[in-house]
Design an enzyme around this catalytic site. Structure first.
Site, PDB file in Angstrom:
ATOM      1  N   ASN A   1       0.836  -1.202   0.000  1.00 53.33           N
ATOM      2  CA  ASN A   1       0.000   0.000   0.000  1.00 53.33           C
ATOM      3  C   ASN A   1       0.868   1.247   0.000  1.00 53.33           C
ATOM      4  O   ASN A   1       2.058   1.176   0.303  1.00 53.33           O
ATOM      5  CB  ASN A   1      -0.960  -0.008   1.207  1.00 53.33           C
ATOM      6  CG  ASN A   1      -0.323  -0.642   2.426  1.00 53.33           C
ATOM      7  OD1 ASN A   1       0.558  -0.038   3.035  1.00 53.33           O
ATOM      8  ND2 ASN A   1      -0.714  -1.853   2.761  1.00 53.33           N
TER       9      ASN A   1
ATOM     10  N   SER B   1      -8.076  -0.854   1.003  1.00 55.61           N
ATOM     11  CA  SER B   1      -7.812  -2.256   1.291  1.00 55.61           C
ATOM     12  C   SER B   1      -8.546  -3.130   0.281  1.00 55.61           C
ATOM     13  O   SER B   1      -9.716  -2.884  -0.025  1.00 55.61           O
ATOM     14  CB  SER B   1      -8.317  -2.534   2.712  1.00 55.61           C
ATOM     15  OG  SER B   1      -8.135  -3.864   3.042  1.00 55.61           O
TER      16      SER B   1
ATOM     17  N   SER C   1      -5.051  -1.690   5.488  1.00 57.78           N
ATOM     18  CA  SER C   1      -4.913  -2.252   6.840  1.00 57.78           C
ATOM     19  C   SER C   1      -3.664  -1.723   7.543  1.00 57.78           C
ATOM     20  O   SER C   1      -3.567  -1.769   8.764  1.00 57.78           O
ATOM     21  CB  SER C   1      -4.862  -3.782   6.767  1.00 57.78           C
ATOM     22  OG  SER C   1      -3.857  -4.185   5.864  1.00 57.78           O
ATOM     23  N   GLU C   2      -2.698  -1.232   6.757  1.00 52.57           N
ATOM     24  CA  GLU C   2      -1.472  -0.703   7.365  1.00 52.57           C
ATOM     25  C   GLU C   2      -1.534   0.803   7.611  1.00 52.57           C
ATOM     26  O   GLU C   2      -0.505   1.442   7.809  1.00 52.57           O
ATOM     27  CB  GLU C   2      -0.249  -1.038   6.510  1.00 52.57           C
ATOM     28  CG  GLU C   2       0.051  -2.526   6.370  1.00 52.57           C
ATOM     29  CD  GLU C   2       0.360  -3.237   7.691  1.00 52.57           C
ATOM     30  OE1 GLU C   2       0.370  -2.581   8.752  1.00 52.57           O
ATOM     31  OE2 GLU C   2       0.554  -4.459   7.640  1.00 52.57           O
TER      32      GLU C   2
ATOM     33  N   HIS D   1       4.772   0.918   0.872  1.00 57.00           N
ATOM     34  CA  HIS D   1       4.943  -0.376   1.540  1.00 57.00           C
ATOM     35  C   HIS D   1       4.749  -1.478   0.505  1.00 57.00           C
ATOM     36  O   HIS D   1       3.714  -1.520  -0.157  1.00 57.00           O
ATOM     37  CB  HIS D   1       3.929  -0.513   2.679  1.00 57.00           C
ATOM     38  CG  HIS D   1       3.804  -1.905   3.217  1.00 57.00           C
ATOM     39  ND1 HIS D   1       4.889  -2.660   3.578  1.00 57.00           N
ATOM     40  CD2 HIS D   1       2.718  -2.682   3.436  1.00 57.00           C
ATOM     41  CE1 HIS D   1       4.472  -3.845   4.003  1.00 57.00           C
ATOM     42  NE2 HIS D   1       3.154  -3.888   3.922  1.00 57.00           N
TER      43      HIS D   1
ATOM     44  N   HIS E   1       7.583 -10.247   5.999  1.00 59.34           N
ATOM     45  CA  HIS E   1       6.457  -9.404   5.563  1.00 59.34           C
ATOM     46  C   HIS E   1       6.780  -8.571   4.321  1.00 59.34           C
ATOM     47  O   HIS E   1       6.196  -8.796   3.269  1.00 59.34           O
ATOM     48  CB  HIS E   1       6.023  -8.515   6.744  1.00 59.34           C
ATOM     49  CG  HIS E   1       4.821  -7.679   6.457  1.00 59.34           C
ATOM     50  ND1 HIS E   1       4.031  -7.150   7.445  1.00 59.34           N
ATOM     51  CD2 HIS E   1       4.272  -7.260   5.287  1.00 59.34           C
ATOM     52  CE1 HIS E   1       3.047  -6.459   6.905  1.00 59.34           C
ATOM     53  NE2 HIS E   1       3.188  -6.512   5.593  1.00 59.34           N
TER      54      HIS E   1
HETATM   55 ZN   LIG Z   1       2.056  -5.634   4.088  1.00 64.09          ZN
END
Ligand SMILES: [Zn+2]
Length: 223
Positions: free
Chosen positions: A35, A49, A79-80, A98, A160
């Site tokens: 994102n 999202s 979500s981040e 990200h 991640h």
């Molecule tokens: Zn992520």
């Protein structure tokens, strides 16, 4: 004032849509993973999202206040979002990217740091730390990312992905590409054996020289 903010926000929406398409083309993401966000004054435009990057339109971009309150958009913000907001609060970032890019994810599972095998890593502030694993979307992950960003413009999140930031989305995105390239280059170097790592003094010399040249360019006549 409102008018200016509105233009800034429109530009941010368009930028986020165009860079989202690039994420797929450049191999930094698949589907809707990862994102991005852009700060426009006291608000943050952030990708929604669960919408595939190929399908995203400017109206899908969500707008949140710096405290996380959603102020515009029918979709659910990434979500981040807590991690993006924590980075804006702790740094001079005007854009955050990200990714779940493959070279970085692979490195995150096997190393605690991306070392300096190439001087271009000075563009990220030096060797890039791997932050400990914490579940996606959590306040703990946001805190771990911010802590590992100290003095850096990039952080790798264990098992991640990665986060980079910049003065605008173009710079944050270029840093995501650079980080992925550096991780790939490090893996290739490991295939030959133990690679030579640049020392802190060698990196400081590069940083000083880069600054000197930039300063000279700004002062000198335009070509
Ligand atoms: Zn992520």
């Amino acid at each position: 004032m409102y008018r200016r903010d509105s233009d800034e926000l429109q530009a941010a929406r368009a930028q986020l849509v165009s860079y989202s398409a690039r994420l797929l083309a450049d191999g930094l993401a698949v589907g809707s993973a990862g994102n991005m966000s852009v700060r426009a004054g006291g608000i943050v435009a952030i990708t929604p999202s669960g919408i595939g990057y190929d399908d995203m339109r400017p109206d899908d971009v969500c707008v949140v206040a710096l405290d996380g309150t959603q102020v515009d958009g029918l979709e659910t913000p990434s979500s981040e979002t807590p991690m993006h907001l924590a980075i804006y609060a702790a740094t001079s970032a005007a854009a955050v990217v990200h990714t779940h890019s493959p070279e970085v994810v692979a490195l995150s599972a096997a190393r605690s740091e991306l070392p300096a095998i190439h001087y271009a890593i000075t563009g990220l502030g030096g060797p890039v730390r791997v932050a400990p694993y914490v579940r996606f979307g959590s306040a703990g992950l946001a805190a771990a990312a911010v802590a590992a960003l100290d003095g850096r413009r990039a952080v790798i999140l264990r098992n991640h992905g990665a986060v980079t930031y910049g003065r605008d989305l173009a710079q944050a995105y270029d840093r995501a590409l650079l980080l992925e390239w550096l991780a790939r280059t490090y893996r290739l170097a490991l295939s030959y054996g133990e690679p030579a790592i640049l020392s802190a003094a060698e990196l400081d010399e590069v940083t000083a020289e880069t600054r000197r040249r930039r300063y000279g360019e700004r002062r000198g006549p335009r070509p």
